[in-house]
Scaffold this motif. Structure first.
Motif, short mmCIF file in Angstrom:
data_model
loop_
_atom_site.label_atom_id
_atom_site.label_comp_id
_atom_site.label_asym_id
_atom_site.label_seq_id
_atom_site.Cartn_x
_atom_site.Cartn_y
_atom_site.Cartn_z
N MET A 10 0.83 -1.19 0.00
CA MET A 10 0.00 0.00 0.00
C MET A 10 0.87 1.25 0.00
N GLY A 11 0.28 2.38 -0.41
CA GLY A 11 1.06 3.60 -0.57
C GLY A 11 1.08 4.48 0.66
N ARG A 12 1.96 5.50 0.58
CA ARG A 12 2.11 6.47 1.66
C ARG A 12 1.95 7.85 1.03
N VAL A 13 0.95 8.61 1.51
CA VAL A 13 0.60 9.90 0.92
C VAL A 13 0.65 10.97 2.01
N ILE B 87 8.49 15.04 5.23
CA ILE B 87 8.89 14.14 4.15
C ILE B 87 10.00 13.21 4.62
N GLY B 88 10.95 13.76 5.37
CA GLY B 88 12.06 12.94 5.85
C GLY B 88 11.62 11.87 6.82
N ARG B 89 10.65 12.16 7.65
CA ARG B 89 10.22 11.19 8.67
C ARG B 89 9.16 10.23 8.14
N PHE B 90 8.20 10.72 7.36
CA PHE B 90 7.11 9.86 6.88
C PHE B 90 7.48 9.08 5.63
N PRO C 146 6.91 9.73 2.27
CA PRO C 146 5.78 9.49 1.38
C PRO C 146 6.24 9.13 -0.03
N GLN C 147 5.38 8.42 -0.71
CA GLN C 147 5.61 8.15 -2.14
C GLN C 147 5.04 9.27 -3.00
N VAL C 148 4.01 9.93 -2.48
CA VAL C 148 3.36 11.03 -3.19
C VAL C 148 3.01 12.12 -2.17
N ALA D 8 -3.16 5.84 -9.11
CA ALA D 8 -2.47 5.67 -10.40
C ALA D 8 -1.05 6.21 -10.34
N LEU D 9 -0.87 7.33 -9.63
CA LEU D 9 0.48 7.88 -9.48
C LEU D 9 1.32 6.99 -8.57
N LEU D 10 0.71 6.44 -7.54
CA LEU D 10 1.43 5.54 -6.64
C LEU D 10 1.92 4.30 -7.37
#
Length: 381
Positions: free
Chosen positions: A1-4, A96-99, A101-103, A377-379
């Protein structure tokens, strides 16, 4: 699964659409986090929201209600959006550094989100929370466009941001509108008209429902959450004008407590559960705030729109062009004019019919679910 990661400004109307999208992603098993002001995000998304705090300028300037047009545009960018981006950038970078995310989903007014993600080479999507920002408003004013480009270039150098336009990501733009409201305007190819993101929000307050009578037409009056400086005279005029119309009830949202007691037919409260109230009213009087307009039309409720500044005149024009309401001049909205406008939209069924048509287009577009499809779709890409 993705991370947003969602990056939002400290503005309720800009957080609300993202809340619905975040809820849709979470329901599909994706991990979601936020970069912004925890107290605002958790109030709207729920206490369990995973929020990475971002600073805001120590002192955001008060904007004089008289500022309109180019002066208001200049103030918005020079005194609010650019300082806000500089203050938020370290928090966005840390999130962004800690989480990891992919998007990143960056609101158009949280421009640090797009610039920082772009500088790090991370895919990002623009969240366009108002249809007014989908067209080039500066096409006929090259000097203003050059001034804004210079402002953004200076910001990029100070926060080490990427070269892309933070208002229009090349990876895609989620536009929470449809053609039925937007009209025939040409928009950039990467824009996806997903319809308003409705739902997923935490309850915000109680309401005296016993004061409403389903058999009596009800009018809801609101100027949103960020117009306290300009609200008083208008809300008092609306209260006086609507109290004179026989056979209706009026609910006025008055967070600044500018309106005193008005009798049995006018209910004045500091806050309302807006979506629940809109499901039970017959007309809305507002300033053209995009959330209020879309939520009203979602329920097929016609509008009387009195825009104040920023994108509101454009949104008001879209409402009128769609046939879903009438427009008033904010500075000239006296009690009799407000009453006449409300009577007009209540008595002419064409306004409700047009509002219902726009609302049907909103539901057909998919809203939060359609936005989540584009992010997935972007993920997967």
């Amino acid at each position: 699964m993705g991370r947003v990661l969602f990056v939002t400004p400290p503005l309720t109307g800009h957080v609300n659409p993202a809340v619905g999208v975040a809820a849709a992603l979470t329901a599909r098993g994706h991990q979601v986090a936020w970069a912004g002001r925890p107290e605002i995000i958790r109030r709207l998304a729920g206490d369990g929201a995973d929020v990475f705090p971002c600073a805001v300028p120590r002192r955001l300037p008060e904007r004089d209600a008289s500022l309109k047009g180019p002066a208001a545009f200049r103030f918005l960018w020079e005194e609010f959006l650019i300082p806000l981006a500089e203050a938020m950038a370290p928090g966005v970078r840390a999130a962004i550094g800690r989480f990891r995310p992919q998007v990143v989903v960056a609101d158009q007014q949280a421009i640090a989100g797009g610039l920082v993600a772009d500088g790090l080479g991370l895919p990002w999507i623009t969240s366009a929370t108002t249809s007014a920002e989908l067209v080039d408003r500066l096409a006929g004013t090259p000097k203003v466009a050059a001034w804004l480009d210079e402002l953004l270039d200076g910001l990029r150098s100070r926060i080490d941001g990427g070269p892309a336009d933070p208002r229009m990501s090349p990876h895609g733009v989620l536009a929470f509108t449809t053609r039925e409201l937007l009209g025939p305007a040409t928009v950039p190819h990467q824009v996806r008209l997903v319809g308003p993101s409705i739902g997923g929000r935490a309850p915000t307050c109680d309401f005296p429902w016993d004061r409403l009578d389903p058999a009596v037409p009800t009018v809801f009056v609101t100027l949103g959450t960020t117009n306290a400086d300009a609200a008083g005279d208008f809300l008092r005029a609306a209260a006086r004008g609507l109290s004179r119309i026989d056979g209706i009830r009026t609910v006025i949202a008055d967070p600044g407590r500018a309106v005193g007691p008005m009798g049995d037919t006018v209910l004045v409260v500091p806050h309302v559960p807006q979506m629940a109230v809109l499901a039970r009213v017959d007309a809305v009087v507002c300033h053209g705030g995009y959330n209020t307009v879309c939520e009203s039309l979602w329920h097929g409720v016609p509008l009387v729109v009195a825009p104040i500044r920023d994108d509101q005149p454009i949104v008001a024009g879209q409402v009128v062009d769609a046939g879903a309401g009438v427009r008033l001049r904010f500075g000239r909205a006296k009690p009799d004019r407000i009453a006449a406008a409300v009577t007009r939209v209540l008595d002419d069924p064409g306004y409700r019919s047009a509002a219902e048509k726009v609302g049907a287009s909103f539901r057909a577009a998919g809203g939060a679910a359609a936005a989540a499809d584009h992010l997935e779709a972007l993920l997967s890409g």
